[in-house]
Design a protein around this motif. Structure first.
Motif, PDB file in Angstrom:
ATOM      1  N   ALA A 140       0.833  -1.214   0.000  1.00 20.09           N
ATOM      2  CA  ALA A 140       0.000   0.000   0.000  1.00 20.09           C
ATOM      3  C   ALA A 140       0.864   1.259   0.000  1.00 20.09           C
ATOM      4  O   ALA A 140       0.360   2.352  -0.223  1.00 20.09           O
ATOM      5  CB  ALA A 140      -0.914   0.001   1.229  1.00 20.09           C
ATOM      6  N   HIS A 141       2.169   1.103   0.260  1.00 18.72           N
ATOM      7  CA  HIS A 141       3.056   2.266   0.377  1.00 18.72           C
ATOM      8  C   HIS A 141       4.110   2.351  -0.713  1.00 18.72           C
ATOM      9  O   HIS A 141       4.638   3.424  -0.969  1.00 18.72           O
ATOM     10  CB  HIS A 141       3.780   2.239   1.735  1.00 18.72           C
ATOM     11  CG  HIS A 141       2.858   2.420   2.895  1.00 18.72           C
ATOM     12  ND1 HIS A 141       2.403   3.647   3.305  1.00 18.72           N
ATOM     13  CD2 HIS A 141       2.277   1.515   3.710  1.00 18.72           C
ATOM     14  CE1 HIS A 141       1.584   3.499   4.338  1.00 18.72           C
ATOM     15  NE2 HIS A 141       1.497   2.215   4.602  1.00 18.72           N
ATOM     16  N   ILE A 142       4.468   1.211  -1.287  1.00 19.00           N
ATOM     17  CA  ILE A 142       5.589   1.239  -2.234  1.00 19.00           C
ATOM     18  C   ILE A 142       5.078   0.975  -3.655  1.00 19.00           C
ATOM     19  O   ILE A 142       4.012   0.409  -3.843  1.00 19.00           O
ATOM     20  CB  ILE A 142       6.670   0.184  -1.871  1.00 19.00           C
ATOM     21  CG1 ILE A 142       6.084  -1.231  -1.897  1.00 19.00           C
ATOM     22  CG2 ILE A 142       7.290   0.504  -0.523  1.00 19.00           C
ATOM     23  CD1 ILE A 142       7.100  -2.336  -1.693  1.00 19.00           C
ATOM     24  N   GLY A 143       5.869   1.379  -4.610  1.00 23.03           N
ATOM     25  CA  GLY A 143       5.507   1.153  -6.011  1.00 23.03           C
ATOM     26  C   GLY A 143       6.192  -0.097  -6.522  1.00 23.03           C
ATOM     27  O   GLY A 143       7.321  -0.041  -7.020  1.00 23.03           O
ATOM     28  N   MET A 144       5.536  -1.234  -6.381  1.00 21.70           N
ATOM     29  CA  MET A 144       6.120  -2.490  -6.867  1.00 21.70           C
ATOM     30  C   MET A 144       5.514  -2.812  -8.232  1.00 21.70           C
ATOM     31  O   MET A 144       4.285  -2.926  -8.346  1.00 21.70           O
ATOM     32  CB  MET A 144       5.839  -3.634  -5.876  1.00 21.70           C
ATOM     33  CG  MET A 144       6.459  -4.954  -6.284  1.00 21.70           C
ATOM     34  SD  MET A 144       6.010  -6.307  -5.161  1.00 21.70           S
ATOM     35  CE  MET A 144       7.044  -5.947  -3.761  1.00 21.70           C
ATOM     36  N   PRO A 145       6.347  -2.950  -9.261  1.00 22.19           N
ATOM     37  CA  PRO A 145       5.803  -3.239 -10.576  1.00 22.19           C
ATOM     38  C   PRO A 145       4.946  -4.504 -10.566  1.00 22.19           C
ATOM     39  O   PRO A 145       5.244  -5.450  -9.831  1.00 22.19           O
ATOM     40  CB  PRO A 145       7.049  -3.457 -11.451  1.00 22.19           C
ATOM     41  CG  PRO A 145       8.178  -2.889 -10.686  1.00 22.19           C
ATOM     42  CD  PRO A 145       7.808  -2.937  -9.239  1.00 22.19           C
ATOM     43  N   ASN A 146       3.905  -4.518 -11.326  1.00 23.01           N
ATOM     44  CA  ASN A 146       3.012  -5.673 -11.510  1.00 23.01           C
ATOM     45  C   ASN A 146       2.118  -5.977 -10.317  1.00 23.01           C
ATOM     46  O   ASN A 146       1.429  -6.992 -10.298  1.00 23.01           O
ATOM     47  CB  ASN A 146       3.801  -6.945 -11.874  1.00 23.01           C
ATOM     48  CG  ASN A 146       4.634  -6.732 -13.116  1.00 23.01           C
ATOM     49  OD1 ASN A 146       4.184  -6.046 -14.046  1.00 23.01           O
ATOM     50  ND2 ASN A 146       5.838  -7.273 -13.142  1.00 23.01           N
ATOM     51  N   ALA A 147       2.162  -5.100  -9.328  1.00 26.23           N
ATOM     52  CA  ALA A 147       1.334  -5.335  -8.135  1.00 26.23           C
ATOM     53  C   ALA A 147       0.254  -4.263  -7.997  1.00 26.23           C
ATOM     54  O   ALA A 147      -0.239  -4.007  -6.902  1.00 26.23           O
ATOM     55  CB  ALA A 147       2.209  -5.361  -6.885  1.00 26.23           C
ATOM     56  N   SER A 148      -0.130  -3.644  -9.114  1.00 22.98           N
ATOM     57  CA  SER A 148      -1.008  -2.468  -9.008  1.00 22.98           C
ATOM     58  C   SER A 148      -2.358  -2.796  -8.398  1.00 22.98           C
ATOM     59  O   SER A 148      -2.858  -2.061  -7.533  1.00 22.98           O
ATOM     60  CB  SER A 148      -1.188  -1.820 -10.386  1.00 22.98           C
ATOM     61  OG  SER A 148      -1.622  -2.777 -11.329  1.00 22.98           O
ATOM     62  N   VAL A 149      -2.965  -3.889  -8.798  1.00 26.69           N
ATOM     63  CA  VAL A 149      -4.308  -4.190  -8.290  1.00 26.69           C
ATOM     64  C   VAL A 149      -4.229  -4.625  -6.821  1.00 26.69           C
ATOM     65  O   VAL A 149      -4.965  -4.121  -5.970  1.00 26.69           O
ATOM     66  CB  VAL A 149      -4.991  -5.270  -9.155  1.00 26.69           C
ATOM     67  CG1 VAL A 149      -6.349  -5.642  -8.571  1.00 26.69           C
ATOM     68  CG2 VAL A 149      -5.156  -4.761 -10.584  1.00 26.69           C
ATOM     69  N   TYR A 150      -3.315  -5.545  -6.543  1.00 29.55           N
ATOM     70  CA  TYR A 150      -3.141  -5.987  -5.152  1.00 29.55           C
ATOM     71  C   TYR A 150      -2.865  -4.788  -4.246  1.00 29.55           C
ATOM     72  O   TYR A 150      -3.475  -4.627  -3.184  1.00 29.55           O
ATOM     73  CB  TYR A 150      -1.995  -7.001  -5.072  1.00 29.55           C
ATOM     74  CG  TYR A 150      -1.641  -7.424  -3.661  1.00 29.55           C
ATOM     75  CD1 TYR A 150      -2.525  -8.168  -2.891  1.00 29.55           C
ATOM     76  CD2 TYR A 150      -0.414  -7.072  -3.087  1.00 29.55           C
ATOM     77  CE1 TYR A 150      -2.200  -8.556  -1.586  1.00 29.55           C
ATOM     78  CE2 TYR A 150      -0.084  -7.465  -1.794  1.00 29.55           C
ATOM     79  CZ  TYR A 150      -0.981  -8.204  -1.049  1.00 29.55           C
ATOM     80  OH  TYR A 150      -0.663  -8.581   0.239  1.00 29.55           O
ATOM     81  N   SER A 151      -1.954  -3.933  -4.666  1.00 29.58           N
ATOM     82  CA  SER A 151      -1.579  -2.780  -3.840  1.00 29.58           C
ATOM     83  C   SER A 151      -2.772  -1.862  -3.612  1.00 29.58           C
ATOM     84  O   SER A 151      -2.963  -1.334  -2.512  1.00 29.58           O
ATOM     85  CB  SER A 151      -0.448  -1.999  -4.511  1.00 29.58           C
ATOM     86  OG  SER A 151       0.644  -2.850  -4.757  1.00 29.58           O
ATOM     87  N   ALA A 152      -3.584  -1.695  -4.644  1.00 34.97           N
ATOM     88  CA  ALA A 152      -4.766  -0.827  -4.493  1.00 34.97           C
ATOM     89  C   ALA A 152      -5.754  -1.433  -3.504  1.00 34.97           C
ATOM     90  O   ALA A 152      -6.380  -0.714  -2.712  1.00 34.97           O
ATOM     91  CB  ALA A 152      -5.434  -0.616  -5.850  1.00 34.97           C
ATOM     92  N   THR A 153      -5.895  -2.752  -3.508  1.00 34.79           N
ATOM     93  CA  THR A 153      -6.822  -3.362  -2.528  1.00 34.79           C
ATOM     94  C   THR A 153      -6.320  -3.114  -1.113  1.00 34.79           C
ATOM     95  O   THR A 153      -7.099  -2.868  -0.200  1.00 34.79           O
ATOM     96  CB  THR A 153      -6.993  -4.888  -2.735  1.00 34.79           C
ATOM     97  OG1 THR A 153      -5.780  -5.594  -2.442  1.00 34.79           O
ATOM     98  CG2 THR A 153      -7.476  -5.220  -4.132  1.00 34.79           C
ATOM     99  N   LYS A 154      -5.015  -3.181  -0.933  1.00 35.62           N
ATOM    100  CA  LYS A 154      -4.465  -2.999   0.412  1.00 35.62           C
ATOM    101  C   LYS A 154      -4.488  -1.527   0.815  1.00 35.62           C
ATOM    102  O   LYS A 154      -4.656  -1.197   1.990  1.00 35.62           O
ATOM    103  CB  LYS A 154      -3.049  -3.577   0.477  1.00 35.62           C
ATOM    104  CG  LYS A 154      -3.033  -5.096   0.338  1.00 35.62           C
ATOM    105  CD  LYS A 154      -3.835  -5.747   1.441  1.00 35.62           C
ATOM    106  CE  LYS A 154      -3.792  -7.253   1.434  1.00 35.62           C
ATOM    107  NZ  LYS A 154      -4.513  -7.858   2.563  1.00 35.62           N
ATOM    108  N   ALA A 155      -4.316  -0.639  -0.166  1.00 36.26           N
ATOM    109  CA  ALA A 155      -4.399   0.795   0.129  1.00 36.26           C
ATOM    110  C   ALA A 155      -5.806   1.158   0.607  1.00 36.26           C
ATOM    111  O   ALA A 155      -5.976   2.071   1.425  1.00 36.26           O
ATOM    112  CB  ALA A 155      -4.024   1.606  -1.107  1.00 36.26           C
TER     113      ALA A 155
END
Ligand SMILES: NC(=O)c1ccc[n+]([C@@H]2O[C@H](COP(=O)([O-])OP(=O)(O)OC[C@H]3O[C@@H](n4cnc5c(N)ncnc54)[C@H](OP(=O)(O)O)[C@@H]3O)[C@@H](O)[C@H]2O)c1
Length: 249
Positions: A140-155
Protein backbone atom coordinates in the motif's frame (compact mmCIF):
# COMPACT_ATOMS: atom_id res chain seq x y z
CA UNK A 1 -3.48 -12.63 33.63
CA UNK A 2 -3.04 -13.43 29.96
CA UNK A 3 -3.68 -10.54 27.61
CA UNK A 4 -6.69 -12.05 25.82
CA UNK A 5 -8.13 -14.08 28.69
CA UNK A 6 -11.92 -14.55 28.37
CA UNK A 7 -11.90 -12.99 24.88
CA UNK A 8 -13.28 -14.53 21.72
CA UNK A 9 -11.60 -13.69 18.44
CA UNK A 10 -12.50 -14.28 14.82
CA UNK A 11 -9.63 -14.65 12.35
CA UNK A 12 -10.47 -14.80 8.67
CA UNK A 13 -8.09 -16.98 6.71
CA UNK A 14 -6.94 -18.43 10.02
CA UNK A 15 -6.04 -21.80 8.56
CA UNK A 16 -2.77 -20.62 7.04
CA UNK A 17 0.23 -18.29 7.24
CA UNK A 18 -0.14 -15.09 9.26
CA UNK A 19 -3.72 -15.92 10.26
CA UNK A 20 -2.74 -19.31 11.67
CA UNK A 21 0.24 -17.87 13.56
CA UNK A 22 -2.07 -15.21 15.00
CA UNK A 23 -4.53 -17.89 16.09
CA UNK A 24 -1.67 -19.62 17.91
CA UNK A 25 -0.60 -16.39 19.60
CA UNK A 26 -4.17 -15.44 20.58
CA UNK A 27 -4.65 -18.88 22.12
CA UNK A 28 -1.37 -18.58 24.00
CA UNK A 29 -2.74 -15.30 25.38
CA UNK A 30 -5.89 -17.03 26.62
CA UNK A 31 -8.41 -16.34 23.83
CA UNK A 32 -10.95 -18.64 22.29
CA UNK A 33 -10.36 -18.39 18.56
CA UNK A 34 -12.74 -18.98 15.69
CA UNK A 35 -10.85 -19.33 12.46
CA UNK A 36 -12.30 -19.30 8.98
CA UNK A 37 -10.97 -21.18 6.01
CA UNK A 38 -12.26 -21.86 2.54
CA UNK A 39 -12.74 -25.61 2.86
CA UNK A 40 -13.98 -27.90 5.60
CA UNK A 41 -10.78 -29.92 5.31
CA UNK A 42 -8.49 -26.91 5.81
CA UNK A 43 -10.60 -25.67 8.72
CA UNK A 44 -10.66 -29.08 10.40
CA UNK A 45 -6.91 -29.55 10.03
CA UNK A 46 -6.14 -26.12 11.49
CA UNK A 47 -8.60 -26.48 14.38
CA UNK A 48 -7.09 -29.87 15.22
CA UNK A 49 -3.60 -28.41 15.30
CA UNK A 50 -4.67 -25.35 17.30
CA UNK A 51 -6.35 -27.44 19.98
CA UNK A 52 -9.39 -27.13 22.23
CA UNK A 53 -9.49 -23.31 22.33
CA UNK A 54 -10.09 -23.24 18.56
CA UNK A 55 -13.27 -23.52 16.54
CA UNK A 56 -13.81 -23.20 12.82
CA UNK A 57 -16.19 -21.91 10.18
CA UNK A 58 -16.02 -22.48 6.45
CA UNK A 59 -16.12 -19.10 4.70
CA UNK A 60 -15.24 -18.04 1.19
CA UNK A 61 -15.31 -14.24 1.34
CA UNK A 62 -15.74 -13.95 -2.41
CA UNK A 63 -19.26 -15.33 -1.95
CA UNK A 64 -21.73 -12.79 -0.49
CA UNK A 65 -24.17 -15.54 0.44
CA UNK A 66 -21.53 -17.12 2.64
CA UNK A 67 -20.73 -13.75 4.20
CA UNK A 68 -24.40 -13.15 4.90
CA UNK A 69 -24.53 -16.49 6.72
CA UNK A 70 -21.47 -15.64 8.85
CA UNK A 71 -23.29 -13.98 11.74
CA UNK A 72 -25.62 -16.93 12.28
CA UNK A 73 -22.74 -19.37 12.05
CA UNK A 74 -20.88 -17.33 14.66
CA UNK A 75 -23.92 -17.13 16.92
CA UNK A 76 -24.04 -20.92 16.94
CA UNK A 77 -20.53 -20.86 18.43
CA UNK A 78 -20.39 -17.74 20.60
CA UNK A 79 -22.68 -14.97 21.89
CA UNK A 80 -20.04 -12.27 21.34
CA UNK A 81 -16.89 -11.57 19.36
CA UNK A 82 -14.33 -9.30 21.04
CA UNK A 83 -11.81 -9.13 18.20
CA UNK A 84 -11.80 -9.62 14.45
CA UNK A 85 -8.57 -10.01 12.53
CA UNK A 86 -9.39 -9.32 8.90
CA UNK A 87 -6.66 -11.34 7.31
CA UNK A 88 -8.06 -13.45 4.45
CA UNK A 89 -6.56 -12.19 1.24
CA UNK A 90 -5.03 -13.04 -2.09
CA UNK A 91 -2.20 -11.55 -4.09
CA UNK A 92 -1.92 -11.87 -7.86
CA UNK A 93 0.65 -10.10 -9.96
CA UNK A 94 0.18 -8.74 -13.48
CA UNK A 95 1.35 -5.82 -15.55
CA UNK A 96 -1.37 -3.32 -16.37
CA UNK A 97 -0.99 -4.35 -20.02
CA UNK A 98 -1.85 -7.95 -19.23
CA UNK A 99 -4.39 -7.42 -16.46
CA UNK A 100 -7.89 -8.74 -17.08
CA UNK A 101 -11.20 -7.77 -15.55
CA UNK A 102 -11.13 -11.10 -13.67
CA UNK A 103 -7.71 -10.27 -12.21
CA UNK A 104 -9.10 -6.96 -10.97
CA UNK A 105 -12.47 -8.20 -9.72
CA UNK A 106 -11.12 -11.29 -7.97
CA UNK A 107 -8.72 -9.31 -5.81
CA UNK A 108 -11.13 -6.48 -5.03
CA UNK A 109 -13.88 -8.99 -4.23
CA UNK A 110 -11.78 -11.00 -1.79
CA UNK A 111 -9.53 -8.35 -0.30
CA UNK A 112 -11.87 -5.36 -0.09
CA UNK A 113 -15.51 -6.37 -0.53
CA UNK A 114 -15.04 -9.61 1.42
CA UNK A 115 -13.31 -7.79 4.24
CA UNK A 116 -15.82 -4.96 4.39
CA UNK A 117 -18.91 -7.11 4.55
CA UNK A 118 -17.32 -9.60 6.93
CA UNK A 119 -16.83 -6.73 9.37
CA UNK A 120 -20.42 -5.62 8.81
CA UNK A 121 -21.69 -9.08 9.67
CA UNK A 122 -19.69 -9.43 12.86
CA UNK A 123 -20.18 -5.91 14.23
CA UNK A 124 -23.54 -6.64 15.80
CA UNK A 125 -21.89 -9.31 17.93
CA UNK A 126 -19.15 -6.96 19.16
CA UNK A 127 -19.54 -5.43 22.61
CA UNK A 128 -17.97 -2.18 23.82
CA UNK A 129 -14.19 -2.51 24.14
CA UNK A 130 -13.87 -4.72 21.07
CA UNK A 131 -11.09 -4.41 18.54
CA UNK A 132 -10.75 -4.83 14.79
CA UNK A 133 -7.37 -5.40 13.15
CA UNK A 134 -6.89 -5.17 9.39
CA UNK A 135 -4.06 -6.91 7.60
CA UNK A 136 -2.95 -4.59 4.84
CA UNK A 137 0.52 -4.66 3.25
CA UNK A 138 3.63 -2.70 2.59
CA UNK A 139 2.41 -2.76 -1.00
CA UNK A 140 0.00 0.00 0.00
CA UNK A 141 3.06 2.27 0.38
CA UNK A 142 5.59 1.24 -2.23
CA UNK A 143 5.51 1.15 -6.01
CA UNK A 144 6.12 -2.49 -6.87
CA UNK A 145 5.80 -3.24 -10.58
CA UNK A 146 3.01 -5.67 -11.51
CA UNK A 147 1.33 -5.33 -8.13
CA UNK A 148 -1.01 -2.47 -9.01
CA UNK A 149 -4.31 -4.19 -8.29
CA UNK A 150 -3.14 -5.99 -5.15
CA UNK A 151 -1.58 -2.78 -3.84
CA UNK A 152 -4.77 -0.83 -4.49
CA UNK A 153 -6.82 -3.36 -2.53
CA UNK A 154 -4.47 -3.00 0.41
CA UNK A 155 -4.40 0.80 0.13
CA UNK A 156 -8.18 0.72 0.56
CA UNK A 157 -7.58 -0.55 4.11
CA UNK A 158 -5.58 2.55 4.97
CA UNK A 159 -8.68 4.71 4.64
CA UNK A 160 -10.96 2.05 6.06
CA UNK A 161 -8.95 1.91 9.26
CA UNK A 162 -9.51 5.63 9.77
CA UNK A 163 -13.13 5.93 8.70
CA UNK A 164 -14.23 2.88 10.65
CA UNK A 165 -12.28 4.12 13.65
CA UNK A 166 -14.24 7.36 13.61
CA UNK A 167 -17.52 5.61 12.96
CA UNK A 168 -17.11 2.95 15.62
CA UNK A 169 -15.49 5.01 18.35
CA UNK A 170 -18.87 5.93 19.89
CA UNK A 171 -19.32 2.16 20.34
CA UNK A 172 -15.83 1.98 21.92
CA UNK A 173 -14.58 -0.31 19.17
CA UNK A 174 -10.98 0.37 18.15
CA UNK A 175 -9.75 -0.29 14.61
CA UNK A 176 -6.05 -0.56 13.69
CA UNK A 177 -3.97 -2.02 10.89
CA UNK A 178 -0.78 -3.96 10.46
CA UNK A 179 1.15 -3.62 7.19
CA UNK A 180 3.60 -6.48 6.74
CA UNK A 181 6.49 -6.49 4.35
CA UNK A 182 7.43 -9.85 2.81
CA UNK A 183 6.54 -12.68 5.19
CA UNK A 184 7.32 -16.33 4.50
CA UNK A 185 3.88 -17.90 4.02
CA UNK A 186 2.09 -20.09 1.45
CA UNK A 187 0.90 -16.84 -0.22
CA UNK A 188 3.89 -16.95 -2.55
CA UNK A 189 2.89 -20.34 -3.95
CA UNK A 190 -0.49 -18.88 -4.91
CA UNK A 191 0.76 -15.80 -6.83
CA UNK A 192 0.37 -17.45 -10.18
CA UNK A 193 4.14 -17.29 -10.72
CA UNK A 194 5.58 -20.47 -12.31
CA UNK A 195 7.22 -22.71 -9.69
CA UNK A 196 10.65 -22.45 -11.34
CA UNK A 197 10.60 -18.64 -11.01
CA UNK A 198 9.51 -18.61 -7.36
CA UNK A 199 12.96 -19.04 -5.81
CA UNK A 200 14.27 -16.23 -8.01
CA UNK A 201 11.37 -13.99 -7.02
CA UNK A 202 11.88 -14.78 -3.33
CA UNK A 203 15.57 -13.91 -3.60
CA UNK A 204 14.76 -10.69 -5.44
CA UNK A 205 12.23 -9.65 -2.80
CA UNK A 206 14.46 -10.74 0.09
CA UNK A 207 17.29 -8.58 -1.25
CA UNK A 208 15.07 -5.52 -0.95
CA UNK A 209 14.49 -6.00 2.77
CA UNK A 210 17.15 -4.06 4.71
CA UNK A 211 17.01 -6.48 7.63
CA UNK A 212 18.10 -9.15 5.15
CA UNK A 213 15.31 -11.69 5.36
CA UNK A 214 11.59 -12.34 5.04
CA UNK A 215 9.47 -11.78 8.14
CA UNK A 216 8.06 -14.70 10.06
CA UNK A 217 4.28 -15.07 10.52
CA UNK A 218 4.67 -15.08 14.29
CA UNK A 219 6.38 -11.68 14.14
CA UNK A 220 3.22 -10.24 12.59
CA UNK A 221 1.02 -12.18 15.01
CA UNK A 222 2.63 -10.38 17.97
CA UNK A 223 1.58 -7.05 16.50
CA UNK A 224 -1.97 -8.23 15.96
CA UNK A 225 -2.12 -9.41 19.57
CA UNK A 226 -0.94 -5.97 20.69
CA UNK A 227 -3.74 -4.29 18.71
CA UNK A 228 -6.31 -6.83 19.91
CA UNK A 229 -5.44 -6.41 23.57
CA UNK A 230 -5.73 -3.57 26.08
CA UNK A 231 -1.99 -3.00 25.69
CA UNK A 232 -2.99 -0.76 22.77
CA UNK A 233 -5.89 0.94 24.59
CA UNK A 234 -4.79 4.44 23.45
CA UNK A 235 -4.13 3.39 19.85
CA UNK A 236 -6.94 4.15 17.42
CA UNK A 237 -6.90 4.32 13.62
CA UNK A 238 -3.19 3.51 13.53
CA UNK A 239 -1.06 1.48 11.18
CA UNK A 240 2.05 -0.39 12.23
CA UNK A 241 4.41 -1.15 9.37
CA UNK A 242 6.40 -4.33 9.96
CA UNK A 243 8.64 -4.66 6.93
CA UNK A 244 12.24 -5.03 8.06
CA UNK A 245 12.82 -1.44 6.97
CA UNK A 246 11.75 -2.00 3.37
CA UNK A 247 9.64 1.12 3.00
CA UNK A 248 11.71 3.51 5.06
CA UNK A 249 15.45 2.73 4.87
N1 LIG B 1 3.00 -13.04 3.10
C1 LIG B 1 3.28 -11.76 2.86
O1 LIG B 1 4.38 -11.42 2.42
C2 LIG B 1 2.25 -10.71 3.13
C3 LIG B 1 2.68 -9.37 3.16
C4 LIG B 1 1.75 -8.38 3.40
C5 LIG B 1 0.43 -8.69 3.61
N2 LIG B 1 0.04 -10.00 3.57
C6 LIG B 1 -1.38 -10.28 3.79
O2 LIG B 1 -1.51 -11.21 4.83
C7 LIG B 1 -2.76 -11.89 4.68
C8 LIG B 1 -2.51 -13.36 4.94
O3 LIG B 1 -1.68 -13.87 3.93
P1 LIG B 1 -0.54 -14.93 4.19
O4 LIG B 1 0.72 -14.35 3.73
O5 LIG B 1 -0.64 -15.49 5.54
O6 LIG B 1 -0.90 -16.03 3.07
P2 LIG B 1 -1.76 -17.36 3.12
O7 LIG B 1 -1.08 -18.35 3.98
O8 LIG B 1 -2.04 -17.69 1.70
O9 LIG B 1 -3.10 -16.93 3.86
C9 LIG B 1 -4.16 -16.29 3.17
C10 LIG B 1 -5.44 -16.75 3.81
O10 LIG B 1 -6.55 -16.12 3.14
C11 LIG B 1 -7.43 -17.16 2.73
N3 LIG B 1 -8.24 -16.81 1.58
C12 LIG B 1 -7.83 -16.58 0.32
N4 LIG B 1 -8.89 -16.35 -0.46
C13 LIG B 1 -9.98 -16.43 0.32
C14 LIG B 1 -11.38 -16.32 0.11
N5 LIG B 1 -11.89 -16.08 -1.12
N6 LIG B 1 -12.22 -16.48 1.16
C15 LIG B 1 -11.73 -16.75 2.37
N7 LIG B 1 -10.44 -16.90 2.65
C16 LIG B 1 -9.56 -16.73 1.64
C17 LIG B 1 -6.54 -18.34 2.44
O11 LIG B 1 -7.28 -19.53 2.34
P3 LIG B 1 -6.63 -20.82 1.57
O12 LIG B 1 -5.67 -21.42 2.55
O13 LIG B 1 -7.82 -21.65 1.30
O14 LIG B 1 -5.95 -20.29 0.34
C18 LIG B 1 -5.62 -18.26 3.64
O15 LIG B 1 -6.26 -18.76 4.78
C19 LIG B 1 -3.26 -11.54 3.28
O16 LIG B 1 -4.31 -10.62 3.38
C20 LIG B 1 -2.06 -10.92 2.62
O17 LIG B 1 -2.41 -9.98 1.65
C21 LIG B 1 0.92 -11.01 3.35
Amino acid sequence: MKRLQNKTALITGGNSGIGFATAQDFIAEGATVIITGRTQASVDAAVKELGPQAKGIVLDVSDMNQIKALRDKLKALTPIVNTIFINAGIAKFSSIDQATEEHFDEQFNVNVKGAYFSIQQVLLLMPEGSTIVLNTSINAHIGMPNASVYSATKAAFLTLVRTLSAELLPRKIRVNAVSPGPVGTPLYNKLGVPQEQLAQLAEHIGNQVPIGRFGRPEEIAKIVTFFASDDSSFVVGAELIADGGMSTL
